[in-house]
Design a protein around this motif. Sequence first.
Motif, mmCIF file in Angstrom:
data_model
loop_
_atom_site.group_PDB
_atom_site.id
_atom_site.type_symbol
_atom_site.label_atom_id
_atom_site.label_comp_id
_atom_site.label_asym_id
_atom_site.label_seq_id
_atom_site.Cartn_x
_atom_site.Cartn_y
_atom_site.Cartn_z
ATOM 1 N N TYR A 13 0.802 -1.192 0.075
ATOM 2 C CA TYR A 13 0.061 0.180 0.144
ATOM 3 C C TYR A 13 0.937 1.271 -0.131
ATOM 4 O O TYR A 13 2.175 1.245 0.343
ATOM 5 C CB TYR A 13 -1.039 -0.047 1.350
ATOM 6 N N THR A 57 -5.638 -4.365 -7.800
ATOM 7 C CA THR A 57 -5.261 -3.105 -7.244
ATOM 8 C C THR A 57 -6.476 -2.096 -7.471
ATOM 9 O O THR A 57 -7.127 -2.099 -8.258
ATOM 10 C CB THR A 57 -4.070 -2.671 -8.324
ATOM 11 N N SER A 59 -8.016 1.784 -5.329
ATOM 12 C CA SER A 59 -7.747 2.937 -4.217
ATOM 13 C C SER A 59 -8.654 3.120 -3.386
ATOM 14 O O SER A 59 -10.242 2.695 -3.937
ATOM 15 C CB SER A 59 -7.685 4.331 -4.924
ATOM 16 N N THR A 131 -6.142 8.269 1.520
ATOM 17 C CA THR A 131 -6.378 7.664 0.696
ATOM 18 C C THR A 131 -5.458 6.357 0.245
ATOM 19 O O THR A 131 -4.296 6.847 0.359
ATOM 20 C CB THR A 131 -6.562 8.499 -0.932
ATOM 21 N N ASP A 133 -3.835 3.293 -1.909
ATOM 22 C CA ASP A 133 -3.518 2.649 -3.151
ATOM 23 C C ASP A 133 -2.937 1.311 -2.676
ATOM 24 O O ASP A 133 -1.828 1.256 -2.291
ATOM 25 C CB ASP A 133 -2.476 3.363 -4.138
#
Length: 160
Positions: A13, A57, A59, A131, A133
């Motif tokens: 992450y 993958t 967000s 946030t 990812d």
Amino acid sequence: MPIEKNQVVLFHYSVRDEQGTEVENSRGGEPNAYLHGHGGIIQGLEEALEGREAGDTFSATVTPEKAYGPRKPDAIQRVPIKHLMGAKRWKAGMIAQVKTEKGPRHVLVAKVGHKFADVDTNHPMAGKTLTFDIEVIEVRAADAEELSHGHVHGPGGHHH
């Protein structure tokens, strides 16, 4: 195998604050490992990972209520400077470690006097919308020992 309760999840992450500034990144090291459904990571991130699979993958934006909580304005404490660990000379804005009944804890030095310092005990990311990812690396069934202990063992997990 979709992520669900009692599965071990390994993921990389990066996390950004509201201004888009990256504040943490696991890439370049071992992936983070946790036992899904046991509160080993923040609630909002665990909810975002539910149902995902290895190779995914994505967000996810997490509000303070499902991350590190709101900032508590009364979380300032005065402590003797001799109890701050991590540096010889302290300035406002530095992160120190202090020993508590619950083990070591990081605090933000807010003000430094001659013998005492005011420290902010809020988590550094409290009050922030974050946030993440995410890259899901692996999903597997937890073994009996991991289930009984409530956490992952081995690389990226807990070591006894």
